[in-house]
Design a protein around this motif. Structure first.
Motif, PDB file in Angstrom:
ATOM      1  N   GLN A   1       0.819  -1.211   0.000  1.00 54.02           N
ATOM      2  CA  GLN A   1       0.000   0.000   0.000  1.00 54.02           C
ATOM      3  C   GLN A   1       0.855   1.264   0.000  1.00 54.02           C
ATOM      4  O   GLN A   1       0.544   2.236  -0.688  1.00 54.02           O
ATOM      5  CB  GLN A   1      -0.930   0.009   1.214  1.00 54.02           C
ATOM      6  CG  GLN A   1      -1.922   1.177   1.216  1.00 54.02           C
ATOM      7  CD  GLN A   1      -2.949   1.059   2.324  1.00 54.02           C
ATOM      8  OE1 GLN A   1      -2.925   0.112   3.115  1.00 54.02           O
ATOM      9  NE2 GLN A   1      -3.860   2.007   2.400  1.00 54.02           N
ATOM     10  N   ASP A   2       1.955   1.263   0.752  1.00 56.97           N
ATOM     11  CA  ASP A   2       2.835   2.430   0.762  1.00 56.97           C
ATOM     12  C   ASP A   2       3.407   2.708  -0.621  1.00 56.97           C
ATOM     13  O   ASP A   2       3.562   3.869  -1.027  1.00 56.97           O
ATOM     14  CB  ASP A   2       3.982   2.228   1.758  1.00 56.97           C
ATOM     15  CG  ASP A   2       3.531   2.447   3.189  1.00 56.97           C
ATOM     16  OD1 ASP A   2       2.359   2.821   3.395  1.00 56.97           O
ATOM     17  OD2 ASP A   2       4.354   2.237   4.114  1.00 56.97           O
ATOM     18  N   GLN A   3       3.750   1.644  -1.355  1.00 57.55           N
ATOM     19  CA  GLN A   3       4.305   1.826  -2.698  1.00 57.55           C
ATOM     20  C   GLN A   3       3.221   2.291  -3.682  1.00 57.55           C
ATOM     21  O   GLN A   3       3.482   3.130  -4.542  1.00 57.55           O
ATOM     22  CB  GLN A   3       4.939   0.523  -3.193  1.00 57.55           C
ATOM     23  CG  GLN A   3       6.299   0.211  -2.590  1.00 57.55           C
ATOM     24  CD  GLN A   3       6.207  -0.309  -1.166  1.00 57.55           C
ATOM     25  OE1 GLN A   3       5.139  -0.639  -0.685  1.00 57.55           O
ATOM     26  NE2 GLN A   3       7.341  -0.365  -0.487  1.00 57.55           N
TER      27      GLN A   3
ATOM     28  N   GLY B   1       2.705   5.787  -2.743  1.00 56.32           N
ATOM     29  CA  GLY B   1       3.928   6.554  -2.553  1.00 56.32           C
ATOM     30  C   GLY B   1       4.103   7.645  -3.601  1.00 56.32           C
ATOM     31  O   GLY B   1       3.387   7.712  -4.602  1.00 56.32           O
TER      32      GLY B   1
ATOM     33  N   VAL C   1       8.497   7.533   0.391  1.00 53.80           N
ATOM     34  CA  VAL C   1       8.462   6.241  -0.297  1.00 53.80           C
ATOM     35  C   VAL C   1       8.113   6.478  -1.762  1.00 53.80           C
ATOM     36  O   VAL C   1       7.087   7.070  -2.077  1.00 53.80           O
ATOM     37  CB  VAL C   1       7.420   5.298   0.333  1.00 53.80           C
ATOM     38  CG1 VAL C   1       7.357   3.984  -0.448  1.00 53.80           C
ATOM     39  CG2 VAL C   1       7.752   5.035   1.795  1.00 53.80           C
TER      40      VAL C   1
ATOM     41  N   LYS D   1      -1.758  -0.177   6.650  1.00 50.48           N
ATOM     42  CA  LYS D   1      -1.649   1.269   6.848  1.00 50.48           C
ATOM     43  C   LYS D   1      -2.202   1.669   8.211  1.00 50.48           C
ATOM     44  O   LYS D   1      -1.616   2.510   8.914  1.00 50.48           O
ATOM     45  CB  LYS D   1      -2.416   1.980   5.727  1.00 50.48           C
ATOM     46  CG  LYS D   1      -2.489   3.493   5.863  1.00 50.48           C
ATOM     47  CD  LYS D   1      -1.152   4.145   5.661  1.00 50.48           C
ATOM     48  CE  LYS D   1      -1.291   5.667   5.657  1.00 50.48           C
ATOM     49  NZ  LYS D   1       0.019   6.337   5.735  1.00 50.48           N
TER      50      LYS D   1
ATOM     51  N   GLN E   1       0.289   0.849  11.055  1.00 52.45           N
ATOM     52  CA  GLN E   1       1.410   1.787  11.090  1.00 52.45           C
ATOM     53  C   GLN E   1       0.980   3.147  11.618  1.00 52.45           C
ATOM     54  O   GLN E   1       1.696   3.778  12.405  1.00 52.45           O
ATOM     55  CB  GLN E   1       2.002   1.939   9.687  1.00 52.45           C
ATOM     56  CG  GLN E   1       2.700   0.695   9.171  1.00 52.45           C
ATOM     57  CD  GLN E   1       3.237   0.900   7.769  1.00 52.45           C
ATOM     58  OE1 GLN E   1       4.323   1.441   7.585  1.00 52.45           O
ATOM     59  NE2 GLN E   1       2.463   0.494   6.780  1.00 52.45           N
ATOM     60  N   ASP E   2      -0.185   3.615  11.192  1.00 53.01           N
ATOM     61  CA  ASP E   2      -0.631   4.955  11.578  1.00 53.01           C
ATOM     62  C   ASP E   2      -1.019   5.026  13.053  1.00 53.01           C
ATOM     63  O   ASP E   2      -0.683   5.990  13.750  1.00 53.01           O
ATOM     64  CB  ASP E   2      -1.826   5.386  10.722  1.00 53.01           C
ATOM     65  CG  ASP E   2      -1.415   5.811   9.324  1.00 53.01           C
ATOM     66  OD1 ASP E   2      -0.199   5.810   9.043  1.00 53.01           O
ATOM     67  OD2 ASP E   2      -2.295   6.138   8.516  1.00 53.01           O
TER      68      ASP E   2
ATOM     69  N   GLN F   1       6.612  -1.302   7.837  1.00 54.01           N
ATOM     70  CA  GLN F   1       5.645  -1.757   6.842  1.00 54.01           C
ATOM     71  C   GLN F   1       5.601  -3.279   6.783  1.00 54.01           C
ATOM     72  O   GLN F   1       4.523  -3.883   6.685  1.00 54.01           O
ATOM     73  CB  GLN F   1       6.002  -1.195   5.461  1.00 54.01           C
ATOM     74  CG  GLN F   1       4.999  -1.568   4.369  1.00 54.01           C
ATOM     75  CD  GLN F   1       5.427  -1.074   3.005  1.00 54.01           C
ATOM     76  OE1 GLN F   1       6.513  -0.537   2.847  1.00 54.01           O
ATOM     77  NE2 GLN F   1       4.581  -1.262   2.010  1.00 54.01           N
TER      78      GLN F   1
ATOM     79  N   SER G   1      -1.155   9.998   0.902  1.00 54.57           N
ATOM     80  CA  SER G   1      -0.824   9.562   2.264  1.00 54.57           C
ATOM     81  C   SER G   1       0.631   9.824   2.621  1.00 54.57           C
ATOM     82  O   SER G   1       1.352   8.945   3.064  1.00 54.57           O
ATOM     83  CB  SER G   1      -1.122   8.073   2.410  1.00 54.57           C
ATOM     84  OG  SER G   1      -0.386   7.341   1.458  1.00 54.57           O
TER      85      SER G   1
ATOM     86  N   LYS H   1       0.356  10.661   8.305  1.00 56.58           N
ATOM     87  CA  LYS H   1      -0.561   9.704   8.910  1.00 56.58           C
ATOM     88  C   LYS H   1      -2.002  10.155   8.748  1.00 56.58           C
ATOM     89  O   LYS H   1      -2.316  11.341   8.842  1.00 56.58           O
ATOM     90  CB  LYS H   1      -0.241   9.555  10.397  1.00 56.58           C
ATOM     91  CG  LYS H   1       1.071   8.845  10.698  1.00 56.58           C
ATOM     92  CD  LYS H   1       1.248   8.679  12.193  1.00 56.58           C
ATOM     93  CE  LYS H   1       2.550   7.937  12.502  1.00 56.58           C
ATOM     94  NZ  LYS H   1       2.742   7.767  13.968  1.00 56.58           N
TER      95      LYS H   1
END
Length: 490
Positions: free
Chosen positions: A36-38, A41, A58, A271, A274-275, A282, A400, A403
């Motif tokens: 999800q971060d990628q 990103g 990221v 996500k 992490q938040d 991750q 994103s 956070k």
């Protein structure tokens, strides 16, 4: 001399290849959740800094949270539309037609999705990836219907819940391996090769489709059922949908509301962890989110054996919904370690999957099982699609980089709680109606049928008052002591 298809080992060989049909597609389905971060990103990171071992930028595809959730929503919406037609076509044209077509669509869809990642920063990226998810959704949801139909044919009246549990376990093995391996693979080879690796696993499903199709064809010929089933399929009419019972529709609503709290949560779980909790990387967050699937992988076969033995499917459906309520409460309003909640959710999910889906063959005849499964999947996916869109709106539409505020996550969990409460209501009503109609769902598999007659070899069109005739014919169709089929309005 008994034919191989009449022996227990043959149906378990069929089951083993049947389980592999969806292994690769389930791996592919949640790749966006792990990455999800990628996916969200930045397109570029010109001034990247490292703070306490964490990179503050990221590099990725530049999707917004709303666009990211759309990847899941379009999968669900596609399923909602396609599976109805797919279920009917499977009933009319047979398992072999469905298994080839839908496994190929999984390969094609996952390949286009992977191809889309090569267009990062261009206007073609989102349309290509959405097209890939659309085709992938058309294939995977429908492939699950064929898989369930094959399982029901070979195991109805035998080890039905166990067979469904093993099928789920192998599918979830794909999901579990995705959560454990995808992040590491992406770090070494990059996102593009990771997505192509998922597409390659879908090719494994296509090869399994060829094998299970051959085994199914040989087995039905050995049992002398190939011609009879083809004749029966020609009698299936779309109008038969109107005869589906209230018990069936309450079961479908129970499934929908339960899954509305599972898949939309898992899509954003990494996500969220992490938040809210802040202390997880991750990779660690992906492992914790994947514990839902870890639990179901370990428990599915055991739970299937248990439910085959004790029955009480309707009671288990209520219990699963009630016991899921505290999970979203803990996630929303406490700082209890998230692994507790995800394992807990995985346990209730295992019992729900082993009690709800195997109940459908008990309330509809084999001849219309594909259509009934298609309708159930359609309603389920409509619910999940709406839920994904709602979650996307709750979490906001901005990129994103920072956070997502805790209050937004709490609203999301409250939405999940609301779905679970609706599931409780639907499952209680299901038990009330089932009790009035003989209590089929709360009997063991071997006690849930009517003693079979032995005179008839083919079913008449599905209309009121045919329970006795259908019972005799189902034994012919399923072989050694299968559960008798029921008229749709039983």
């Amino acid at each position: 001399m008994a034919q191989p298809a009449e022996k227990a080992y043959y149906r378990f060989v069929v089951l083993s290849f049947n389980c592999l049909l969806t292994f690769g597609s389930y791996f592919c389905f949640d790749i966006p959740s792990v990455l999800q971060d990628q996916f969200q990103g930045n397109l570029t990171c010109p001034n990247t800094t490292v703070i306490n071992g964490t990179v503050d930028c990221v590099a990725g595809l530049g999707m917004t949270p709303q666009q990211y959730n759309l990847l899941y929503a379009i999968y669900a919406w596609t399923n909602a539309v396609v599976v109805i037609l797919a279920g009917f076509l499977i009933d009319k044209l047979g398992n072999r037609f469905g298994v080839f077509l839908f496994s190929f669509l999984c390969v094609l869809g996952s390949s286009i999705f992977a191809l889309g990642s090569h267009f990062r920063g261009s206007p073609y990226l989102l349309p290509l990836m959405l097209t890939g998810r659309l085709l992938f959704g058309s294939g995977n949801g429908s492939l699950t219907i064929v898989q369930n139909r094959i399982t029901a044919f070979w195991f109805k009246g035998k080890e039905l819940a166990l067979a469904f549990g093993l099928t789920l376990a192998f599918s979830r093995l794909g999901s579990v391996l995705n959560f454990f391996l995808t992040q590491k693979f992406e770090e070494i080879y990059g996102m593009q090769w990771t997505l192509w690796g998922g597409a390659l696993l879908c090719v494994l499903g296509f090869m399994s489709a060829i094998t299970v199709s051959a085994l199914d064809k040989m087995g039905m010929k050995q049992l002398g059922l190939d011609g009879a089933i083809q004749e029966e399929s020609r009698k299936v009419r779309i109008q038969d949908v109107k005869l589906l019972s209230l018990r069936y529709w309450l079961l479908v609503l129970t499934i929908m509301f339960f899954y509305n709290g599972i898949f939309p949560f898992i899509a954003d779980a990494s996500k969220f962890i992490q938040d809210k909790y802040g202390d997880y990387s991750q990779k660690e967050a992906a492992y914790i989110a994947g514990a839902v699937y870890d639990s179901s992988l370990v428990l599915s076969a055991i739970v299937g054996i248990l439910i085959d033995y004790v029955g009480l499917r309707g009671v288990f459906a209520v219990a699963c919904a009630v016991l899921t309520l505290p999970v979203f409460g803990l996630l929303a309003f406490t700082f209890v370690p998230p692994l507790v909640s995800t394992i807990w959710l995985g346990v209730t999910y295992s019992f729900a999957a082993a009690s709800m889906w195997p109940s459908i063959p008990l309330v509809v005849p084999q001849a219309t099982l594909g259509t009934a499964m298609g309708l159930a999947t359609s309603v389920q996916m409509i619910g999940i699609g709406v839920s994904n869109l709602v979650v996307g709106q709750i979490l906001g539409t901005k990129s994103s980089d920072t956070k997502i505020p805790l209050w937004r996550w709490q609203r999301m969990m409250i939405f999940m709680l609301a779905n679970t409460i609706c599931c409780i209501v639907a499952s209680v009503l299901l038990n009330i109606v089932d009790r009035r109609q003989g209590g089929t769902l709360n009997k063991t598999t071997k006690r849930s049928g009517v003693p079979a007659a032995s005179s008839s070899t083919d079913r008449e069109p599905l209309v009121d008052g045919q329970e006795g005739q259908n019972a005799g014919e189902e034994e012919d169709e399923d072989g050694d002591g299968a559960v008798p089929s029921r008229a749709i309005d039983s």
